[in-house]
Design an enzyme around this catalytic site. Structure first.
Site, mmCIF file in Angstrom:
data_model
loop_
_atom_site.group_PDB
_atom_site.id
_atom_site.type_symbol
_atom_site.label_atom_id
_atom_site.label_comp_id
_atom_site.label_asym_id
_atom_site.label_seq_id
_atom_site.Cartn_x
_atom_site.Cartn_y
_atom_site.Cartn_z
ATOM 1 N N SER A 95 0.828 -1.209 0.000
ATOM 2 C CA SER A 95 0.000 0.000 0.000
ATOM 3 C C SER A 95 0.855 1.249 0.000
ATOM 4 C CB SER A 95 -0.889 -0.006 1.245
ATOM 5 O OG SER A 95 -1.414 1.285 1.461
ATOM 6 N N THR A 146 -4.436 3.315 -7.815
ATOM 7 C CA THR A 146 -5.807 3.178 -7.307
ATOM 8 C C THR A 146 -6.598 4.422 -7.674
ATOM 9 O OG1 THR A 146 -5.058 1.788 -5.501
ATOM 10 C CG2 THR A 146 -7.203 2.836 -5.225
ATOM 11 N N LYS A 244 -6.369 0.179 -10.670
ATOM 12 C CA LYS A 244 -7.234 -0.503 -9.689
ATOM 13 C C LYS A 244 -8.405 0.401 -9.327
ATOM 14 C CE LYS A 244 -7.025 -2.427 -4.941
ATOM 15 N NZ LYS A 244 -7.567 -1.399 -4.054
ATOM 16 N N HIS A 268 -13.130 -1.376 -3.825
ATOM 17 C CA HIS A 268 -12.329 -1.083 -2.637
ATOM 18 C C HIS A 268 -12.856 -1.869 -1.418
ATOM 19 C CE1 HIS A 268 -9.117 1.990 -1.749
ATOM 20 N NE2 HIS A 268 -9.349 1.572 -0.518
HETATM 21 C C1 FNR Z 1 -7.873 -1.514 1.780
HETATM 22 N N1 FNR Z 1 -7.809 -1.250 0.413
HETATM 23 C C2 FNR Z 1 -6.802 -0.433 -0.072
HETATM 24 N N2 FNR Z 1 -6.652 -0.246 -1.418
HETATM 25 C C3 FNR Z 1 -5.652 0.512 -1.896
HETATM 26 O O1 FNR Z 1 -5.536 0.662 -3.106
HETATM 27 N N3 FNR Z 1 -4.783 1.131 -1.041
HETATM 28 C C4 FNR Z 1 -4.863 1.000 0.306
HETATM 29 O O2 FNR Z 1 -4.052 1.547 1.045
HETATM 30 C C5 FNR Z 1 -5.920 0.210 0.826
HETATM 31 N N4 FNR Z 1 -6.060 0.052 2.166
HETATM 32 C C6 FNR Z 1 -6.993 -0.849 2.656
HETATM 33 C C7 FNR Z 1 -7.024 -1.121 4.033
HETATM 34 C C8 FNR Z 1 -7.891 -2.092 4.510
HETATM 35 C C9 FNR Z 1 -7.895 -2.411 5.982
HETATM 36 C C10 FNR Z 1 -8.769 -2.778 3.631
HETATM 37 C C11 FNR Z 1 -9.711 -3.852 4.141
HETATM 38 C C12 FNR Z 1 -8.764 -2.473 2.289
HETATM 39 C C13 FNR Z 1 -8.675 -1.988 -0.530
HETATM 40 C C14 FNR Z 1 -8.049 -3.342 -0.860
HETATM 41 O O3 FNR Z 1 -6.905 -3.188 -1.658
HETATM 42 C C15 FNR Z 1 -9.024 -4.231 -1.657
HETATM 43 O O4 FNR Z 1 -9.540 -3.520 -2.749
HETATM 44 C C16 FNR Z 1 -10.171 -4.780 -0.809
HETATM 45 O O5 FNR Z 1 -9.762 -5.008 0.511
HETATM 46 C C17 FNR Z 1 -10.712 -6.060 -1.413
HETATM 47 O O6 FNR Z 1 -11.802 -6.551 -0.702
HETATM 48 P P1 FNR Z 1 -11.682 -7.706 0.430
HETATM 49 O O7 FNR Z 1 -10.792 -8.793 -0.093
HETATM 50 O O8 FNR Z 1 -11.099 -7.041 1.641
HETATM 51 O O9 FNR Z 1 -13.090 -8.108 0.634
#
Ligand code: FNR
Length: 371
Positions: A95, A146, A244, A268
């Site tokens: 991230s 993203t 993304k 997300h």
């Molecule tokens: C995220 N997600 C996310 N996406 C991204 O591009 N940068 C980020 O810093 C974060 N941070 C983040 C923190 C937490 C705690 C979560 C749960 C999610 C989104 C992540 O990349 C992804 O798209 C989703 O989590 C996918 O869904 P599931 O697998 O959690 O259901």
């Protein structure tokens, strides 16, 4: 286990979605509308779930997606994730708001690690350029932009857990005291984790995720982000570029024309636009439109190997998991994240056997029925 191990405010930050969490629920429910129609009397002694993604071999059809603030869940959060992914032969997407710098993650993850870097688009383009250059210097080959987060989703768990700007309310302060292990493993040795990649956007000494830093980073995100900016990034980034946050076949086609190598269909994890479709809803139309011209990945709600097999059967190249491995990390650090990966991997293996299709690359829509 994760729920027990970390304070409420950390767990709810991970588990929760935005507003009424309709999309968060849909991300899970969608899988029960698709059933397997297996074949029988097929020799399934040898099963294979390896595949190629963006020119590389991956040991399983999924990778660890980017999740910020891992340091709140485990003292070595990002490094542990990278190592767990490396030992399972899958890539790890770091991230942009990680609590370990990209250089440290790459250096400490080991030679086998494949680290991809996620970026947001900031108002200051030089900053994005600098991150891209740092990623390139560190040997990172794939950048993931993203595109769904310039406007922050309304995540009411987080709103409720803090009484002021990132100041915990009393319920949560007391709850922290009830988690001495978290205090001794994370808070005492390290203090509140710091934003490790985006320090340039913040005043010196104010990079703690608990300070004003989060809102400053939020304000630095650029809501004017559009295709022109992706073209700009394409020009300055020589490696692979993945977008993304795509939810629409027309955008997927546009991604091809700006030279992206892949897309991640994503809402997300139900944390941004509540009421949005699940990515499984839009996968078939995107696959039909793209016709293999770029890699189609997706995420959101993948908790079982069978979910991943369903996505591959509908034409996905790979899946990103977010919470599944994040829960593992919170429950048991690197071993916990590794265990989460292993559960998914072994479930995929079992599903291939039970479905009478031992090679994942042979799985297609004929094994599914919408119900
Ligand atoms: C995220 N997600 C996310 N996406 C991204 O591009 N940068 C980020 O810093 C974060 N941070 C983040 C923190 C937490 C705690 C979560 C749960 C999610 C989104 C992540 O990349 C992804 O798209 C989703 O989590 C996918 O869904 P599931 O697998 O959690 O259901």
């Amino acid at each position: 286990m994760a729920r027990r191990r970390v304070p409420n405010f950390c767990f709810e930050y991970v588990e929760g979605g935005s507003e009424d969490e309709a999309t968060l629920r849909r991300n899970r429910e969608v899988f029960s509308n698709i059933a397997f129609q297996p074949r029988t009397l097929v020799d399934v002694t040898v099963r294979n779930q390896r595949r190629r993604l963006l020119g590389e071999e991956i040991a399983s059809p999924f990778l660890i997606g980017p999740t910020g603030f891992s340091g709140l869940l485990s003292s070595e959060g990002d490094v542990s994730m990278a190592r767990a992914a490396a030992s399972a032969g899958i890539p790890f997407v770091l991230s942009n708001v990680s609590t370990t710098s990209l250089e440290d993650v790459v250096r400490r993850a080991g030679a086998d690690a494949r680290v991809w870097m996620q970026v947001y688009m900031y108002r200051t383009r030089e900053f994005v350029e600098k991150i891209a250059r740092r990623a390139q210097d560190a040997g990172i080959g794939t950048l993931v932009l993203t595109t769904d987060s310039a406007i922050y989703g309304k995540r009411e768990w987080d709103v409720r857990n803090f009484s002021g700007p990132l100041s915990l309310n009393w319920r949560n302060k007391i709850d922290v005291i009830r988690h001495p292990r978290w205090i001794f493993d994370i808070l005492f040795p390290h203090g509140f984790p710091h934003f490790a990649n985006v320090g340039d956007l913040l005043p010196p000494g104010q990079t703690s995720v608990r300070g004003a830093a989060s809102s400053m980073i939020g304000q630095s995100l650029d809501p004017s982000l559009c295709w022109r900016d992706v073209e700009w990034l394409r020009d300055i980034w020589p490696g692979k570029l993945v977008i993304k946050g795509v939810m629409n076949a027309q955008d997927a086609v546009r991604a091809i024309s700006v030279g992206a190598d892949g897309i991640v269909l994503s809402n997300h994890g139900g944390r941004q636009l509540d009421g949005a479709l699940s990515t499984m809803d839009v996968l078939p139309e995107v696959v039909a439109e793209v016709q293999g011209r770029l890699a189609v990945m997706l995420d959101g709600g993948f908790r079982r190997g069978s979910d991943i097999v369903k996505a591959v059967a509908l034409g996905a190249d790979a899946v990103l998991v977010g919470r599944a491995t994040t829960y593992g990390l919170a429950a048991g650090g690197q071993a916990g994240a590794g265990r989460a990966i292993e559960i998914l991997r072994s479930e995929i293996d079992r599903v291939l056997g039970l479905m009478g299709c031992p090679d994942l690359s042979q799985v297609d829509q004929s094994y599914l029925r919408a119900i």
